[in-house]
Design an enzyme around this catalytic site. Structure first.
Site, PDB file in Angstrom:
ATOM      1  CG  LEU A   1      -4.506 -11.164   4.547  1.00 13.10           C
ATOM      2  CD1 LEU A   1      -3.336 -10.298   4.155  1.00 13.10           C
ATOM      3  CD2 LEU A   1      -4.267 -12.575   4.049  1.00 13.10           C
TER       4      LEU A   1
ATOM      5  CB  CYS B   1      -5.234  -2.307   1.507  1.00 16.21           C
ATOM      6  SG  CYS B   1      -4.873  -3.957   0.888  1.00 16.21           S
TER       7      CYS B   1
ATOM      8  CE  LYS C   1      -6.472  -2.201  -3.668  1.00 14.76           C
ATOM      9  NZ  LYS C   1      -7.778  -2.634  -3.210  1.00 14.76           N
TER      10      LYS C   1
ATOM     11  CD  GLU D   1       0.933  -6.270   1.941  1.00 14.21           C
ATOM     12  OE1 GLU D   1       2.002  -5.648   2.029  1.00 14.21           O
ATOM     13  OE2 GLU D   1       0.169  -6.194   0.968  1.00 14.21           O
TER      14      GLU D   1
ATOM     15  CB  ALA E   1       0.992  10.484  15.662  1.00 15.25           C
TER      16      ALA E   1
HETATM   17  P1  NAD Z   1      -1.038  -8.772  -5.578  1.00 17.61           P
HETATM   18  O1  NAD Z   1      -0.801  -7.734  -6.614  1.00 17.61           O
HETATM   19  O2  NAD Z   1       0.011  -9.078  -4.565  1.00 17.61           O
HETATM   20  O3  NAD Z   1      -1.392 -10.167  -6.291  1.00 17.61           O
HETATM   21  C1  NAD Z   1      -2.286 -10.296  -7.354  1.00 17.61           C
HETATM   22  C2  NAD Z   1      -1.840 -11.446  -8.259  1.00 17.61           C
HETATM   23  O4  NAD Z   1      -2.829 -11.656  -9.273  1.00 17.61           O
HETATM   24  C3  NAD Z   1      -0.511 -11.185  -8.988  1.00 17.61           C
HETATM   25  O5  NAD Z   1       0.392 -12.241  -8.710  1.00 17.61           O
HETATM   26  C4  NAD Z   1      -0.908 -11.170 -10.480  1.00 17.61           C
HETATM   27  O6  NAD Z   1       0.088 -11.681 -11.333  1.00 17.61           O
HETATM   28  C5  NAD Z   1      -2.135 -12.050 -10.450  1.00 17.61           C
HETATM   29  N1  NAD Z   1      -3.027 -11.902 -11.621  1.00 17.61           N
HETATM   30  C6  NAD Z   1      -3.404 -10.770 -12.282  1.00 17.61           C
HETATM   31  N2  NAD Z   1      -4.247 -11.064 -13.271  1.00 17.61           N
HETATM   32  C7  NAD Z   1      -4.425 -12.412 -13.243  1.00 17.61           C
HETATM   33  C8  NAD Z   1      -5.211 -13.317 -14.012  1.00 17.61           C
HETATM   34  N3  NAD Z   1      -6.001 -12.904 -15.012  1.00 17.61           N
HETATM   35  N4  NAD Z   1      -5.149 -14.640 -13.700  1.00 17.61           N
HETATM   36  C9  NAD Z   1      -4.357 -15.088 -12.696  1.00 17.61           C
HETATM   37  N5  NAD Z   1      -3.610 -14.273 -11.941  1.00 17.61           N
HETATM   38  C10 NAD Z   1      -3.641 -12.958 -12.198  1.00 17.61           C
HETATM   39  O7  NAD Z   1      -2.401  -8.350  -4.870  1.00 17.61           O
HETATM   40  P2  NAD Z   1      -2.811  -8.595  -3.335  1.00 17.61           P
HETATM   41  O8  NAD Z   1      -2.097  -7.628  -2.460  1.00 17.61           O
HETATM   42  O9  NAD Z   1      -2.764 -10.035  -3.052  1.00 17.61           O
HETATM   43  O10 NAD Z   1      -4.333  -8.122  -3.376  1.00 17.61           O
HETATM   44  C11 NAD Z   1      -5.347  -8.850  -4.037  1.00 17.61           C
HETATM   45  C12 NAD Z   1      -6.698  -8.288  -3.624  1.00 17.61           C
HETATM   46  O11 NAD Z   1      -6.894  -8.502  -2.223  1.00 17.61           O
HETATM   47  C13 NAD Z   1      -6.866  -6.799  -3.864  1.00 17.61           C
HETATM   48  O12 NAD Z   1      -8.185  -6.520  -4.220  1.00 17.61           O
HETATM   49  C14 NAD Z   1      -6.581  -6.205  -2.493  1.00 17.61           C
HETATM   50  O13 NAD Z   1      -7.212  -4.977  -2.302  1.00 17.61           O
HETATM   51  C15 NAD Z   1      -7.157  -7.257  -1.565  1.00 17.61           C
HETATM   52  N6  NAD Z   1      -6.544  -7.308  -0.236  1.00 17.61           N
HETATM   53  C16 NAD Z   1      -5.199  -7.174  -0.094  1.00 17.61           C
HETATM   54  C17 NAD Z   1      -4.637  -7.250   1.170  1.00 17.61           C
HETATM   55  C18 NAD Z   1      -3.152  -7.075   1.366  1.00 17.61           C
HETATM   56  O14 NAD Z   1      -2.740  -6.896   2.513  1.00 17.61           O
HETATM   57  N7  NAD Z   1      -2.341  -7.133   0.329  1.00 17.61           N
HETATM   58  C19 NAD Z   1      -5.452  -7.485   2.300  1.00 17.61           C
HETATM   59  C20 NAD Z   1      -6.820  -7.661   2.108  1.00 17.61           C
HETATM   60  C21 NAD Z   1      -7.361  -7.568   0.831  1.00 17.61           C
END
Ligand code: NAD
Length: 445
Positions: free
Chosen positions: A158, A268, A271, A160, A260
């Site tokens: 997905l 994402c 990293k 954002e 551009a």
């Molecule tokens: P985020 O930082 O918005 O959310 C992560 C959540 O996990 C936070 O609310 C945090 O408090 C919680 N958390 C941390 N440790 C925890 C634990 N032990 N138990 C329960 N909750 C805990 O992160 P995100 O943007 O949702 O990304 C999550 C993953 O998905 C990452 O690996 C990211 O690369 C991947 N991803 C993100 C997107 C994006 O657009 N944001 C898209 C695809 C994939």
């Protein structure tokens, strides 16, 4: 269209951030019973009160609707999660000191889950993680429990700003697992999407884990490629927007990710490209293309500062700058790795003063940048007393401002547009100096 009836399953989503909250809410929306767990008490408290902690179009209504239907619940207590059929991990995987994906959040959550698992559970990793993570999680959990389980890779694609739509109308669901039992649970869980024609791609877990990194790295490559073309366009007198149209109509290339600008940002791409590069290095593979993609991006994010100092000098003492846009892209409040933040820090370091505006991201930006930055409550408010304007995010509302209004407000009549929001002819007509990316600069008559 999603089918109206489903076999309801009880699902837990661990990590209630951008991915977790959207995943949990959308799974509730298709009829499952979902509990979202997070260790951030403030976040869960807000969610319990119906206050949505992130800005994502359409999400708030969907959360309220599914909470009211008693299909969506929030807790900080792992002991409360009961016996779900599947548990999603949507945890952060930020870069560690070496640029590798830090798996500590995933492993900590897996440990917490292992302690409360009651019967066979499919543990689904939605976080972006390197090849081998499913194996690591499996080995760790085996040490902690005798309850049977499977670990499955199910990367999330997905975007954002479009997260709900992307989840509800995804173009594919990738599932990495060799366990027939886990695969069956995944098919049942995603049945409404599969019935609606979404392709379920079953593969081994290593390929699934790699697919996510390959997807993000490919898109980042497209962006860096186009930024290189833009920089060359400026030198040779071509217009990158026309070149984009010229190549985008070729279906082998496609129109998307060809804009551009100031380079890719967000939580994402930076990293994930770095993490894949580190995986390659660890395996003694020199991934030359990714090195170049990152170098180009690093240079691109401060290109606008170079363009400003070319005209105003290295020292910007006494220059008051309006900045439009703080989020790394429009329709989100996410400022992680946003070019705007790097640009503002650099401009402050040169002595400039800043008044910034963003429709959604001011609160998040305040946590990252110097408190000398002032904030306006509208795009026009940021222009008051400004010498020049810098555009760092392409929110639609910025493009709707008349160039004449900008010209009237700015003391030095200069706009530095990192997102090519305006037509050069309109800026010429408004008698502005207009410097954008990959297009000839407009000078005043
Ligand atoms: P985020 O930082 O918005 O959310 C992560 C959540 O996990 C936070 O609310 C945090 O408090 C919680 N958390 C941390 N440790 C925890 C634990 N032990 N138990 C329960 N909750 C805990 O992160 P995100 O943007 O949702 O990304 C999550 C993953 O998905 C990452 O690996 C990211 O690369 C991947 N991803 C993100 C997107 C994006 O657009 N944001 C898209 C695809 C994939």
């Amino acid at each position: 269209m999603l089918s109206a009836t489903i076999q309801q399953m009880y699902i837990v989503v661990v990590g209630t951030g951008y991915v977790g909250l959207v995943t949990g809410t959308c799974l509730a929306e298709i009829g499952h019973d979902v509990t979202c767990v997070d260790i951030d008490e403030a976040k869960i408290k807000r969610l319990t009160k119906g206050d949505i902690p992130i800005y994502e179009p359409g999400l708030s209504d969907l959360v309220h609707k599914n909470v009211a239907a008693a299909r969506l619940h929030f807790t900080t207590d792992y002991a409360q999660i009961g016996a779900p059929a599947a548990i999603f991990f949507a945890l952060p995987t930020p870069p560690n000191g070496d640029g590798e994906a830090d798996l500590s959040f995933v492993l900590a959550a897996a440990k917490s889950v292992a302690k409360v698992m009651k019967n066979y559970t499919v543990l689904i990793n939605k976080s972006t993680v390197p090849v081998g993570t499913a194996k690591k999680v499996r080995a760790m959990i085996k040490e902690l429990t005798d309850v049977p389980f499977d670990v499955v890779s199910n990367p999330e694609f997905l975007r954002e700003g479009f997260a709900v739509t992307d989840f509800m109308q995804s173009d594919r669901i990738v599932v990495g697992s060799s366990s027939p039992k886990a695969r069956a649970v995944m098919e049942e869980l995603y049945q409404p999407f599969i019935n609606a024609g979404v392709q379920l791609m079953l593969m081994d877990e290593a390929s699934s884990e790699m697919t996510k990194y390959a997807a993000n790295s490919f898109l980042a490559t497209k962006i860096s490629f186009m930024n290189e073309i833009a920089n060359l366009c400026e030198i040779v007198g071509a217009d990158v927007d026309l070149v984009r149209e010229g190549i985008g109509s070729d279906e082998r290339i496609g129109r998307r990710f060809l804009y551009a600008g100031l380079g890719y940002g967000g939580s994402c791409f930076p990293k994930d490209v770095l993490a894949l590069h580190r995986v390659a290095a660890h395996n003694d593979y020199d991934f030359k293309l990714l090195t170049a993609v990152m170098d180009v991006n690093e240079r691109q994010r401060l290109l606008l500062v170079e363009k400003i100092t070319d005209r105003l000098g290295e020292n910007l003492d006494g220059v008051h700058i309006a900045v439009w846009g703080l989020a790394f892209k429009p329709d989100t409040d996410d400022v992680r790795e946003a070019p705007a933040i790097a640009i503002i820090r650099d401009l402050l370091g040169r002595g400039a003063t800043i008044k910034a505006y963003d429709p959604e991201a001011i609160a998040n930006a305040k946590r990252l940048i110097d408190d000398t930055v002032q904030y306006a409550d509208s795009a026009l408010g940021a222009l008051v007393d400004a010498d020049i304007l810098v555009i760092a995010t392409e929110w639609k509302e910025f493009a709707a401002v008349e160039p004449e209004v900008i010209a009237k407000a700015l003391r030095k009549k200069m706009v530095f547009d990192g997102r090519n929001l305006f037509a050069t002819a309109d800026m010429r007509q408004a008698d502005l100096i207009y410097v954008s990316i990959g297009r000839e600069a407009v000078e005043r008559a």
